[in-house]
Design a protein around this motif. Sequence first.
Motif, short mmCIF file in Angstrom:
data_model
loop_
_atom_site.label_atom_id
_atom_site.label_comp_id
_atom_site.label_asym_id
_atom_site.label_seq_id
_atom_site.Cartn_x
_atom_site.Cartn_y
_atom_site.Cartn_z
N PHE B 50 69.02 -13.23 11.79
CA PHE B 50 69.17 -12.25 10.70
C PHE B 50 69.78 -12.99 9.51
CE2 PHE B 50 69.42 -9.80 14.60
CZ PHE B 50 68.62 -8.71 14.33
N GLU B 51 69.12 -12.95 8.42
CA GLU B 51 69.70 -13.63 7.27
C GLU B 51 69.59 -12.77 6.01
OE1 GLU B 51 67.83 -17.12 5.81
OE2 GLU B 51 65.89 -16.58 6.63
N VAL B 52 70.45 -13.09 5.07
CA VAL B 52 70.44 -12.36 3.79
C VAL B 52 69.69 -13.20 2.78
CG1 VAL B 52 71.89 -11.44 1.96
CG2 VAL B 52 72.63 -11.26 4.33
N ARG B 53 68.75 -12.56 2.13
CA ARG B 53 67.98 -13.27 1.10
C ARG B 53 68.16 -12.57 -0.24
NH1 ARG B 53 62.17 -14.74 3.86
NH2 ARG B 53 62.97 -16.27 5.34
N LYS B 54 68.11 -13.39 -1.26
CA LYS B 54 68.23 -12.81 -2.60
C LYS B 54 66.84 -12.67 -3.22
CE LYS B 54 70.36 -13.37 -7.08
NZ LYS B 54 70.69 -14.34 -8.13
N LYS B 55 66.56 -11.45 -3.67
CA LYS B 55 65.31 -11.21 -4.40
C LYS B 55 65.64 -11.29 -5.89
CE LYS B 55 62.87 -9.91 -0.73
NZ LYS B 55 61.73 -10.66 -0.23
N GLU B 56 64.95 -12.17 -6.57
CA GLU B 56 65.24 -12.35 -7.99
C GLU B 56 64.78 -11.13 -8.80
OE1 GLU B 56 66.95 -14.61 -9.43
OE2 GLU B 56 67.23 -15.89 -7.67
N GLU B 57 65.37 -11.01 -9.98
CA GLU B 57 64.96 -9.90 -10.85
C GLU B 57 63.51 -10.12 -11.28
OE1 GLU B 57 67.20 -9.82 -14.40
OE2 GLU B 57 66.68 -11.85 -15.00
N ARG B 58 62.86 -9.00 -11.54
CA ARG B 58 61.44 -9.11 -11.91
C ARG B 58 61.07 -7.98 -12.86
NH1 ARG B 58 58.66 -5.51 -8.31
NH2 ARG B 58 60.23 -4.57 -7.00
N LEU B 59 59.93 -8.17 -13.49
CA LEU B 59 59.44 -7.19 -14.44
C LEU B 59 58.28 -6.46 -13.78
CD1 LEU B 59 60.37 -6.76 -17.35
CD2 LEU B 59 58.33 -7.99 -18.07
N SER B 60 58.44 -5.17 -13.60
CA SER B 60 57.33 -4.41 -13.01
C SER B 60 56.68 -3.55 -14.08
CB SER B 60 57.84 -3.54 -11.87
OG SER B 60 58.27 -2.30 -12.35
N VAL B 61 55.37 -3.47 -14.02
CA VAL B 61 54.64 -2.64 -14.97
C VAL B 61 53.97 -1.51 -14.21
CG1 VAL B 61 52.83 -2.59 -16.71
CG2 VAL B 61 54.19 -4.66 -16.40
N HIS B 62 54.28 -0.31 -14.65
CA HIS B 62 53.64 0.85 -14.01
C HIS B 62 52.16 0.81 -14.34
CE1 HIS B 62 52.67 4.93 -12.97
NE2 HIS B 62 53.84 5.06 -12.40
N PRO B 63 51.30 0.78 -13.32
CA PRO B 63 49.87 0.61 -13.59
C PRO B 63 49.27 1.73 -14.43
CG PRO B 63 50.32 0.64 -11.23
CD PRO B 63 51.60 0.93 -11.90
N ALA B 64 49.76 2.94 -14.26
CA ALA B 64 49.16 4.07 -14.97
C ALA B 64 49.74 4.23 -16.37
CB ALA B 64 49.35 5.34 -14.16
N THR B 65 51.07 4.19 -16.45
CA THR B 65 51.71 4.49 -17.73
C THR B 65 52.03 3.25 -18.55
OG1 THR B 65 53.89 4.47 -16.72
CG2 THR B 65 52.75 6.58 -16.80
N GLN B 66 51.88 2.09 -17.93
CA GLN B 66 52.18 0.82 -18.63
C GLN B 66 53.64 0.68 -19.04
OE1 GLN B 66 49.89 -1.69 -19.01
NE2 GLN B 66 48.55 -0.42 -17.81
N VAL B 67 54.49 1.46 -18.37
CA VAL B 67 55.92 1.36 -18.67
C VAL B 67 56.47 0.14 -17.95
CG1 VAL B 67 58.17 2.44 -18.37
CG2 VAL B 67 56.21 3.81 -19.02
N ARG B 68 57.09 -0.72 -18.72
CA ARG B 68 57.63 -1.94 -18.13
C ARG B 68 59.07 -1.70 -17.71
NH1 ARG B 68 57.37 -6.75 -21.57
NH2 ARG B 68 58.13 -5.39 -23.23
N THR B 69 59.37 -2.09 -16.50
CA THR B 69 60.71 -1.86 -15.99
C THR B 69 61.27 -3.17 -15.45
OG1 THR B 69 59.94 0.30 -15.32
CG2 THR B 69 62.08 -0.36 -14.51
N LEU B 70 62.51 -3.44 -15.83
CA LEU B 70 63.16 -4.64 -15.34
C LEU B 70 63.91 -4.29 -14.06
CD1 LEU B 70 63.66 -7.60 -16.25
CD2 LEU B 70 65.88 -6.79 -17.05
N ILE B 71 63.44 -4.85 -12.94
CA ILE B 71 64.08 -4.59 -11.65
C ILE B 71 65.18 -5.63 -11.48
CG2 ILE B 71 63.69 -4.30 -9.18
CD1 ILE B 71 62.02 -2.38 -10.78
#
Lengths: 481, 96
Positions: B50-71
């Motif tokens: 069992f290990e802890v991993r870091k998920k880096e921040e990312r930019l997600s784009v809503h496919p329908a609305t094209q709203v960009r969200t910074l995760i």
Amino acid sequence: MNREKISSQEIIDQVASQLKVSKRQSEEFLKEMFVTIEEALLAGESVKIKNFGTFKLQWNEPRKSVNIQTGEEIILDGYNKVTFTPDVKLKDIVNEPFAHLEPLVLDDDNEQEQEQDKESIIEESYDPLHIFTEQASEIKEILSEINALSSKNIENDKIDKNSEGDKELVNVMPDFIADNQSGRAKEISETEIANVGNNDVISDNKINIPPVREIDVPETSKIETVSGIKNPVKYITADEMEMAHNEGHKLNETQDELTQPEILSTPDPFMAEVRPNKNNRKGCLIFIIVVLLLAGVFVGNYYFSSATRCWIKYNLLSESNTSSISKASKTVFGWFKDLKSWFIDDTVIDDEMANFYTALYDPDSAKIKKDTVSIDTIAVVQSADSLQMLFDQHRVYKEFIAEERINEGSRLTLISEKYYGLRDFWVYIYEANRQKITDPDRIPTGTIIRIPKLDDRLIDKNNLRCVQYAKQLRDLYVGLE
Amino acid sequence: MNHKELIAEIAAKMKLPRQEVEKLLDATVAACTEQLGEGKTIGVQSFGNFEVRKKEERLSVHPATQVRTLIPPKLVVNFKQSNILKDKIKDLPHHE
């Protein structure tokens, strides 16, 4: 992040010390636990442990791949895989260091705004740049004044052209004129007199024009009106001499005339009346133009009560009260101006008016429509003037809507946006707190500033003039520092 | 198999009362959670890590609305099965 790896032994020790059981028992339990999970998984079951997570068996499909060395295609066999999905509680605990971060919706407008904000901050903090922009705006002012002066000359030319256009119009008229010829000469002369009255008024007005320097657009428009009026005046004075014999009737009759709109709307017959008297054809045409202008003015009066009020005031008090005259003339002012501008621009047709006037007479209908439409713009000019007065007025801040403490990162612009809805209006907050704020860019933290209550017209963010005025104030204040 | 079934199973094997097993299980889960919370990796012999991993921040784009969200970045627990376990489940018939 801690990269340390611990073995199951440490977990065993921890559990043993926590529950005060022997390490053996604890170890046995842990072994047994994982064996049980394994068995359950082998039996094809998923295992769920409260507050920890779920173990599941997942089948990975066989897939094609390429041997990197030989380029041969190989098939990777499908295989089972144990997956672990952590429970919400475990997730939260593990993610604690980043728990405060929230997904941020990036808006394009938002980004631009932020960039602009940064720019403005840079601008504010850089003093020499401000001095430079101030100088630039001064040069702009001077240029606009020069333009206004030269546009005056252009306007004169335009008016001449317009009068030529009217000549053509007049040639079409005589058919109508023949019908209504009789007994109207008197009324026309009265309108003429009214117009003569205007001349005086206009000359007054020229002096009365307030010095509008701050905003370029209104200034040029005012000069336009002045030049627009100058020309009619010229014509009228020429006609005035000829009409001297009719002047006896004068004001009381003009007032009667106002109450009879149908007379007002048909001043054309006078044209026919005049024509036989005049040998000079050109003079006659000029006079006709004046008459047509007046016709427009009176029709406007009839339809727009506010303007009529103005006129009545003028007629009643024309002998003694000059202030009301100037008011009335201001409206006439606007009509002349707009008549002129409408000759140049396309016509906006007011449907109601169109129907009414096409019924009366066709060739003039379009022009009269223009006159009536122009009245709207007068109202705009007047309201703009009141705004100008508001600007010129010395502002005294007595009422306050709130108090704000300056913290690290507080900015007057942001406070302004909070209370007035627009950043540019921070100058008023600064004005109200001048004793406390020496430099609007560097306000010491802990300062308590008061937010003044402002006239709604002054902070109308939809009014471009308010915003421009605020910006001018900003230039003024930032330039001072 | 859920939590209770697991406890019952272990209790039967170890010949211990269920309450005892439950206590042990809770303590184990708590210990594991604590260790993972510190970012440590837990290795269980013949089972997996069992290990802890870091998920880096990312930019997600809503496919329908094209709203960009910074995760924002986040830490997640990852389980990697050991080779022993892998071999054991290799021959398991898969349903499909």
